[in-house]
Design an enzyme around this catalytic site. Structure first.
Site, PDB file in Angstrom:
ATOM      1  N   ASN A   1      -2.922   8.543 -11.717  1.00 31.89           N
ATOM      2  CA  ASN A   1      -2.725   9.922 -11.246  1.00 31.89           C
ATOM      3  C   ASN A   1      -1.272  10.141 -10.855  1.00 31.89           C
ATOM      4  O   ASN A   1      -0.517   9.177 -10.672  1.00 31.89           O
ATOM      5  CB  ASN A   1      -3.551  10.197  -9.976  1.00 31.89           C
ATOM      6  CG  ASN A   1      -5.052  10.189 -10.218  1.00 31.89           C
ATOM      7  OD1 ASN A   1      -5.501  10.452 -11.329  1.00 31.89           O
ATOM      8  ND2 ASN A   1      -5.806   9.893  -9.187  1.00 31.89           N
TER       9      ASN A   1
ATOM     10  N   GLY B   1      -3.093   7.026  -8.118  1.00 31.64           N
ATOM     11  CA  GLY B   1      -4.311   6.684  -8.864  1.00 31.64           C
ATOM     12  C   GLY B   1      -4.741   5.294  -8.444  1.00 31.64           C
ATOM     13  O   GLY B   1      -3.919   4.368  -8.413  1.00 31.64           O
TER      14      GLY B   1
ATOM     15  N   ALA C   1      -3.996   2.502 -11.041  1.00 32.87           N
ATOM     16  CA  ALA C   1      -2.559   2.252 -11.196  1.00 32.87           C
ATOM     17  C   ALA C   1      -1.975   1.624  -9.933  1.00 32.87           C
ATOM     18  O   ALA C   1      -1.167   0.690 -10.013  1.00 32.87           O
ATOM     19  CB  ALA C   1      -1.853   3.571 -11.503  1.00 32.87           C
TER      20      ALA C   1
ATOM     21  N   ASN D   1     -14.838  -0.210   1.697  1.00 32.52           N
ATOM     22  CA  ASN D   1     -14.548   0.044   3.108  1.00 32.52           C
ATOM     23  C   ASN D   1     -15.881   0.426   3.770  1.00 32.52           C
ATOM     24  O   ASN D   1     -16.935   0.381   3.118  1.00 32.52           O
ATOM     25  CB  ASN D   1     -13.445   1.104   3.277  1.00 32.52           C
ATOM     26  CG  ASN D   1     -13.855   2.462   2.737  1.00 32.52           C
ATOM     27  OD1 ASN D   1     -15.041   2.747   2.546  1.00 32.52           O
ATOM     28  ND2 ASN D   1     -12.884   3.311   2.471  1.00 32.52           N
TER      29      ASN D   1
ATOM     30  N   GLY E   1     -10.781  -1.047   8.620  1.00 33.95           N
ATOM     31  CA  GLY E   1      -9.638  -0.434   9.290  1.00 33.95           C
ATOM     32  C   GLY E   1      -8.948  -1.407  10.232  1.00 33.95           C
ATOM     33  O   GLY E   1      -8.679  -2.564   9.870  1.00 33.95           O
TER      34      GLY E   1
ATOM     35  N   GLY F   1      -9.985  -5.173  10.797  1.00 33.38           N
ATOM     36  CA  GLY F   1      -9.765  -6.227   9.795  1.00 33.38           C
ATOM     37  C   GLY F   1     -10.800  -6.133   8.689  1.00 33.38           C
ATOM     38  O   GLY F   1     -11.218  -5.048   8.324  1.00 33.38           O
TER      39      GLY F   1
ATOM     40  N   ASP G   1       1.618   6.603   6.538  1.00 32.26           N
ATOM     41  CA  ASP G   1       0.753   7.173   5.501  1.00 32.26           C
ATOM     42  C   ASP G   1      -0.170   6.058   4.992  1.00 32.26           C
ATOM     43  O   ASP G   1       0.298   5.081   4.412  1.00 32.26           O
ATOM     44  CB  ASP G   1       1.636   7.712   4.354  1.00 32.26           C
ATOM     45  CG  ASP G   1       0.824   8.253   3.184  1.00 32.26           C
ATOM     46  OD1 ASP G   1      -0.413   8.344   3.307  1.00 32.26           O
ATOM     47  OD2 ASP G   1       1.440   8.589   2.150  1.00 32.26           O
TER      48      ASP G   1
ATOM     49  N   ALA H   1      -3.586   2.171   0.930  1.00 30.57           N
ATOM     50  CA  ALA H   1      -3.646   0.895   1.661  1.00 30.57           C
ATOM     51  C   ALA H   1      -4.731  -0.009   1.057  1.00 30.57           C
ATOM     52  O   ALA H   1      -4.522  -1.211   0.849  1.00 30.57           O
ATOM     53  CB  ALA H   1      -3.925   1.150   3.140  1.00 30.57           C
ATOM     54  N   GLY H   2      -5.881   0.598   0.742  1.00 28.27           N
ATOM     55  CA  GLY H   2      -6.975  -0.178   0.139  1.00 28.27           C
ATOM     56  C   GLY H   2      -6.581  -0.710  -1.237  1.00 28.27           C
ATOM     57  O   GLY H   2      -6.956  -1.829  -1.619  1.00 28.27           O
TER      58      GLY H   2
HETATM   59  O1  RIB Z   1      -6.305   5.314  -3.176  1.00 26.67           O
HETATM   60  C1  RIB Z   1      -5.297   6.273  -3.169  1.00 26.67           C
HETATM   61  C2  RIB Z   1      -5.279   7.035  -4.454  1.00 26.67           C
HETATM   62  O2  RIB Z   1      -6.463   7.781  -4.560  1.00 26.67           O
HETATM   63  C3  RIB Z   1      -4.158   8.048  -4.581  1.00 26.67           C
HETATM   64  O3  RIB Z   1      -2.992   7.497  -5.124  1.00 26.67           O
HETATM   65  C4  RIB Z   1      -4.784   9.153  -5.418  1.00 26.67           C
HETATM   66  O4  RIB Z   1      -4.200   9.309  -6.667  1.00 26.67           O
HETATM   67  C5  RIB Z   1      -6.273   8.804  -5.511  1.00 26.67           C
HETATM   68  O5  RIB Z   1      -6.612   8.287  -6.723  1.00 26.67           O
END
Ligand code: RIB
Length: 311
Positions: free
Chosen positions: A11, A39, A42, A184, A222, A225, A248, A252-253
């Site tokens: 994305n 995305g 990606a 999660n 979160g 842990g 931001d 993170a996941g």
């Molecule tokens: O996990 C975060 C991603 O979720 C963002 O980069 C967004 O594009 C969505 O796919």
């Protein structure tokens, strides 16, 4: 070096920083507007590549500027992009993201070409499946494509990590083909019906997933842990994360999953792999954006070494 195959979405993220996530019907004046590559697929591919992995990415983008810029970015991260399909007359995936002052986000995705990644495209990527030592996959592409990718890995005896995001209930045939699942709390609840508020709930959700045939369950929780449960060794434990100030939390996941995949292909234990993944994720939340925030392995190693020294 072992090869990591990532099958998933690509994305472009359109981001506005806001004081609070808007409520329905509300108009908010936000801050700076920024555009970053994103995305889930990606982000995980880039996280694995910057985390030290040799990565092949299977995805689908539109024939627009968003798609071509995204692919240029993956190449710069040394990701094998030979199996990224460019769809004629289709827009690339777009995510509209608002990020609050606490670093929390709300994301809406227009999937575009991601929905055109078909099971047949995986047949065209036979070589990539043959070469892969581990596949990392999420749920932002059609479920029949996810099912086919897992089936191919089953036939080839290739390890699979499923990051079940965005949250969805999954059929037993998909769950039974997965070595490692990384939901999660919300995603674990969607899968199992068990609401996760503490370690005990996480243990029950993990047991439910083990019964469906998933061997290793990692529930990210979160600030607390991750709850880790391995049905083969019987090991169950919380692996604490790192307390940092979030700018931001987007991706993170994804960063956690990408770095986890690399650590596991390097032969690290589940506990050490999760710790390294936490470190990469902790670094990523301190910067804006998805791929713009993903650390390189040296930074992650340095951060982790500093934290371990203080213990
Ligand atoms: O996990 C975060 C991603 O979720 C963002 O980069 C967004 O594009 C969505 O796919």
């Amino acid at each position: 070096m072992k090869k990591i195959l990532v099958v998933g979405s690509s994305n472009t993220d359109l981001i506005i920083k806001v004081p609070e996530i808007p409520r329905p019907g509300e108009t908010l004046l936000g801050g700076l507007f920024q555009t970053f590559p994103g995305g889930k697929g990606a982000n995980q591919a880039v996280a694995a590549a910057r985390g030290g992995g040799d990565v092949i990415f299977i995805a689908s983008v539109g024939d627009d500027a968003y798609g071509s810029e995204a692919v240029i970015g993956y190449k710069l991260d040394n990701i094998n992009t030979e199996n990224i399909k460019i769809c004629k007359n289709s827009p690339s995936g777009i995510a509209m993201i608002t990020v609050s002052h606490k670093g929390e986000n709300a994301i809406t995705v227009a999937s575009g070409a991601n929905l055109l990644l078909a099971p047949a495209d995986l047949d065209d990527a036979e070589e990539a499946f043959d070469e892969a030592d581990l596949m990392l996959i999420q749920l932002e592409t059609p479920l029949e494509t996810v099912a086919k990718a897992i089936e191919l890995c089953k036939e080839l005896n290739t390890k699979v990590i499923l990051n079940p995001a965005p949250a969805a209930a999954l059929p037993d045939e998909i769950l039974s083909g997965i070595g490692i699942i990384t939901p999660n709390e919300t995603e674990a609840e969607s899968l199992t019906g068990i609401s996760i508020k503490n370690e005990n709930d996480a243990g029950m959700a993990a047991a439910w997933l083990h019964k469906k045939g998933v061997r290793k369950v990692i529930i990210t929780m979160g600030a607390s842990g991750a709850y880790v449960s391995d049905s083969a060794s019987g090991c169950r434990m919380m692996v604490p994360g790192f307390d940092v100030k979030a700018e931001d939390t987007t991706a993170a996941g994804d960063v956690f999953n990408g770095q986890l995949a690399v650590a596991l292909t390097e032969g690290k234990s589940l506990q050490d792999s999760v710790r390294l993944a936490h470190a990469a994720a902790a670094l990523s939340v301190q910067k804006m954006g998805a791929q713009s925030s993903i650390p390189r392995r040296e930074e992650t190693n340095h951060f982790l070494a500093g934290k371990l020294k203080k213990l």
